[in-house]
Design an enzyme around this catalytic site. Sequence first.
Site, PDB file in Angstrom:
ATOM      1  N   ILE A  70      84.762  26.109  24.999  1.00 46.74           N
ATOM      2  CA  ILE A  70      85.245  26.868  26.158  1.00 46.74           C
ATOM      3  C   ILE A  70      85.882  28.186  25.710  1.00 46.74           C
ATOM      4  CG2 ILE A  70      86.923  26.879  28.061  1.00 46.74           C
ATOM      5  CD1 ILE A  70      86.497  23.889  28.376  1.00 46.74           C
ATOM      6  N   ALA A 116      93.167  22.803  20.767  1.00 41.30           N
ATOM      7  CA  ALA A 116      93.614  21.443  21.068  1.00 41.30           C
ATOM      8  C   ALA A 116      92.814  20.441  20.266  1.00 41.30           C
ATOM      9  CB  ALA A 116      93.416  21.143  22.559  1.00 41.30           C
ATOM     10  N   GLN A 117      93.385  19.267  20.151  1.00 37.85           N
ATOM     11  CA  GLN A 117      92.627  18.083  19.778  1.00 37.85           C
ATOM     12  C   GLN A 117      92.014  17.658  21.111  1.00 37.85           C
ATOM     13  OE1 GLN A 117      90.886  15.133  19.550  1.00 37.85           O
ATOM     14  NE2 GLN A 117      92.714  14.343  20.560  1.00 37.85           N
ATOM     15  N   TYR A 126      95.384  11.393  25.037  1.00 41.26           N
ATOM     16  CA  TYR A 126      94.978  12.790  25.231  1.00 41.26           C
ATOM     17  C   TYR A 126      95.503  13.324  26.577  1.00 41.26           C
ATOM     18  CZ  TYR A 126      91.848  16.672  26.433  1.00 41.26           C
ATOM     19  OH  TYR A 126      91.351  17.878  26.847  1.00 41.26           O
ATOM     20  N   THR A 168      86.950  21.922  14.929  1.00 34.51           N
ATOM     21  CA  THR A 168      85.716  21.613  15.679  1.00 34.51           C
ATOM     22  C   THR A 168      84.995  22.907  16.071  1.00 34.51           C
ATOM     23  OG1 THR A 168      86.956  21.537  17.758  1.00 34.51           O
ATOM     24  CG2 THR A 168      86.566  19.435  16.661  1.00 34.51           C
ATOM     25  N   GLY A 169      85.687  24.026  16.019  1.00 36.76           N
ATOM     26  CA  GLY A 169      85.078  25.313  16.376  1.00 36.76           C
ATOM     27  C   GLY A 169      84.204  25.845  15.262  1.00 36.76           C
TER      28      GLY A 169
HETATM   29  N1  LIG Z   1      85.557  20.529  27.523  1.00 38.51           N
HETATM   30  C1  LIG Z   1      86.127  20.184  28.671  1.00 38.51           C
HETATM   31  O1  LIG Z   1      85.426  19.800  29.606  1.00 38.51           O
HETATM   32  C2  LIG Z   1      87.627  20.288  28.853  1.00 38.51           C
HETATM   33  C3  LIG Z   1      88.196  19.726  29.984  1.00 38.51           C
HETATM   34  C4  LIG Z   1      89.561  19.839  30.182  1.00 38.51           C
HETATM   35  C5  LIG Z   1      90.342  20.528  29.282  1.00 38.51           C
HETATM   36  N2  LIG Z   1      89.786  21.057  28.152  1.00 38.51           N
HETATM   37  C6  LIG Z   1      90.644  21.796  27.230  1.00 38.51           C
HETATM   38  O2  LIG Z   1      90.029  23.060  26.982  1.00 38.51           O
HETATM   39  C7  LIG Z   1      90.315  23.474  25.647  1.00 38.51           C
HETATM   40  C8  LIG Z   1      89.025  23.740  24.898  1.00 38.51           C
HETATM   41  O3  LIG Z   1      88.261  22.545  24.821  1.00 38.51           O
HETATM   42  P1  LIG Z   1      86.779  22.505  24.253  1.00 38.51           P
HETATM   43  O4  LIG Z   1      86.028  21.494  25.007  1.00 38.51           O
HETATM   44  O5  LIG Z   1      86.257  23.868  24.143  1.00 38.51           O
HETATM   45  O6  LIG Z   1      87.037  21.868  22.803  1.00 38.51           O
HETATM   46  P2  LIG Z   1      86.726  22.440  21.346  1.00 38.51           P
HETATM   47  O7  LIG Z   1      87.057  21.329  20.400  1.00 38.51           O
HETATM   48  O8  LIG Z   1      85.364  23.030  21.306  1.00 38.51           O
HETATM   49  O9  LIG Z   1      87.786  23.621  21.209  1.00 38.51           O
HETATM   50  C9  LIG Z   1      89.067  23.461  20.652  1.00 38.51           C
HETATM   51  C10 LIG Z   1      89.236  24.524  19.573  1.00 38.51           C
HETATM   52  O10 LIG Z   1      90.553  24.437  19.043  1.00 38.51           O
HETATM   53  C11 LIG Z   1      90.473  24.525  17.628  1.00 38.51           C
HETATM   54  N3  LIG Z   1      91.651  23.840  17.095  1.00 38.51           N
HETATM   55  C12 LIG Z   1      91.931  22.515  17.127  1.00 38.51           C
HETATM   56  N4  LIG Z   1      93.117  22.269  16.547  1.00 38.51           N
HETATM   57  C13 LIG Z   1      93.610  23.470  16.134  1.00 38.51           C
HETATM   58  C14 LIG Z   1      94.794  23.869  15.453  1.00 38.51           C
HETATM   59  N5  LIG Z   1      95.714  22.973  15.104  1.00 38.51           N
HETATM   60  N6  LIG Z   1      94.967  25.174  15.167  1.00 38.51           N
HETATM   61  C15 LIG Z   1      94.028  26.090  15.520  1.00 38.51           C
HETATM   62  N7  LIG Z   1      92.884  25.770  16.174  1.00 38.51           N
HETATM   63  C16 LIG Z   1      92.680  24.477  16.463  1.00 38.51           C
HETATM   64  C17 LIG Z   1      89.158  23.878  17.253  1.00 38.51           C
HETATM   65  O11 LIG Z   1      88.659  24.282  15.989  1.00 38.51           O
HETATM   66  C18 LIG Z   1      88.266  24.339  18.407  1.00 38.51           C
HETATM   67  O12 LIG Z   1      87.639  25.575  18.099  1.00 38.51           O
HETATM   68  C19 LIG Z   1      91.174  22.370  25.040  1.00 38.51           C
HETATM   69  O13 LIG Z   1      92.524  22.731  25.201  1.00 38.51           O
HETATM   70  C20 LIG Z   1      90.842  21.153  25.888  1.00 38.51           C
HETATM   71  O14 LIG Z   1      91.892  20.220  25.880  1.00 38.51           O
HETATM   72  C21 LIG Z   1      88.442  20.936  27.915  1.00 38.51           C
END
Ligand SMILES: NC(=O)c1ccc[n+]([C@@H]2O[C@H](COP(=O)([O-])OP(=O)(O)OC[C@H]3O[C@@H](n4cnc5c(N)ncnc54)[C@H](O)[C@@H]3O)[C@@H](O)[C@H]2O)c1
Length: 309
Positions: free
Chosen positions: A12, A74-75, A141, A35-36
């Site tokens: 995202i 996020a995790q 979570y 994970t990015g």
């Molecule tokens: N994907 C969904 O449908 C969804 C739904 C609700 C909320 N969210 C929230 O949206 C955000 C993005 O989610 P996503 O699906 O893109 O997940 P994602 O895992 O692709 O993105 C999370 C990013 O955060 C980075 N990250 C993790 N821990 C870190 C740390 N300690 N320091 C620096 N970077 C760190 C990862 O490398 C990754 O690039 C998150 O906060 C998630 O909780 C996502």
Amino acid sequence: MRILVTGGAGFIGSHIVDAFVEAGHDVAVVDNLSTGRRSNVNREARLYEVDIHAREFERIVADFRPEVISHHAAQASVKVGQADPVHDLEVNGGGTARVCALAIQYGVRKIVYASSGGTVYGEPQTLPVPEGHPIAPRSNYGASKYVGELYVELAARTAGIEFTTFRYGNAFGPRQDPHGEAGVVAIFTGLMLAGQPCTIDGDGEQRKDYLYVADVARANLLALEAGNGLVANIGTGVGTTVNEIYRVLSEATGNTVPPRHGPPRPGDVRNFWLDCTRAREVLGWQPEVSFEEGIRRTVEAFRAAAGAR
Ligand SMILES: NC(=O)c1ccc[n+]([C@@H]2O[C@H](COP(=O)([O-])OP(=O)(O)OC[C@H]3O[C@@H](n4cnc5c(N)ncnc54)[C@H](O)[C@@H]3O)[C@@H](O)[C@H]2O)c1
């Protein structure tokens, strides 16, 4: 505007970075690439491969002096959160507390926080689920994402930081990890393009709120200038079943391999979709990309990515 996007190399976050860059903003990304991916990050943005817990994160905030922090690091896995609740809380709760502390220290005007509509409310008492629904997460979570909300609101209350908290539905689109345990669209797309059978959990009639990622990014663009103090659901307001996803994806990919059926996911909420009236009223936001169009764009991007490998 100078904007720092944490998690901007993720699924995202990287789309949000694209939207900010396209709108002419100066964007820095802080991401530990857990994970990015580096390749997700727009070339016009500066990428710092740094953990939000690291000392270096403070130096980046101090040097870059962002006006807005878009906090998406996020995790983000429910499964990992169940297996390791302390790590989950450290990243999602502790990490957000750190972002807030640095925002206060370095005069950041606004924090935009990514929360989770699919997990903070728990089992829905009404559908669609409005923001006033009781907060009753059923996963670590969901609890840790809500802890983050509390810290963001604390920063607003005690230090006058502006904020917008978005509670996203199930986002899907290009760059979502097809190898994860979540994100049914990405998993099925990856399998169908590889000619492999998909496994549908249970009868496939479970219905959730699936939103195309560009619409998520557009909400974040609007939040740069509006919606201070807003906590808003970001979804479509309608539920789509896994069987419907399977059918639309099969059409888009030309899949002819029949699905398998596995057991239902233990503890999974069966029906869930979000009331997004508030985002429409306050931000003028509503989803613009239909489910079918979002699927078409997703399949096209996955095909192109597979071809590039
Ligand atoms: N994907 C969904 O449908 C969804 C739904 C609700 C909320 N969210 C929230 O949206 C955000 C993005 O989610 P996503 O699906 O893109 O997940 P994602 O895992 O692709 O993105 C999370 C990013 O955060 C980075 N990250 C993790 N821990 C870190 C740390 N300690 N320091 C620096 N970077 C760190 C990862 O490398 C990754 O690039 C998150 O906060 C998630 O909780 C996502």
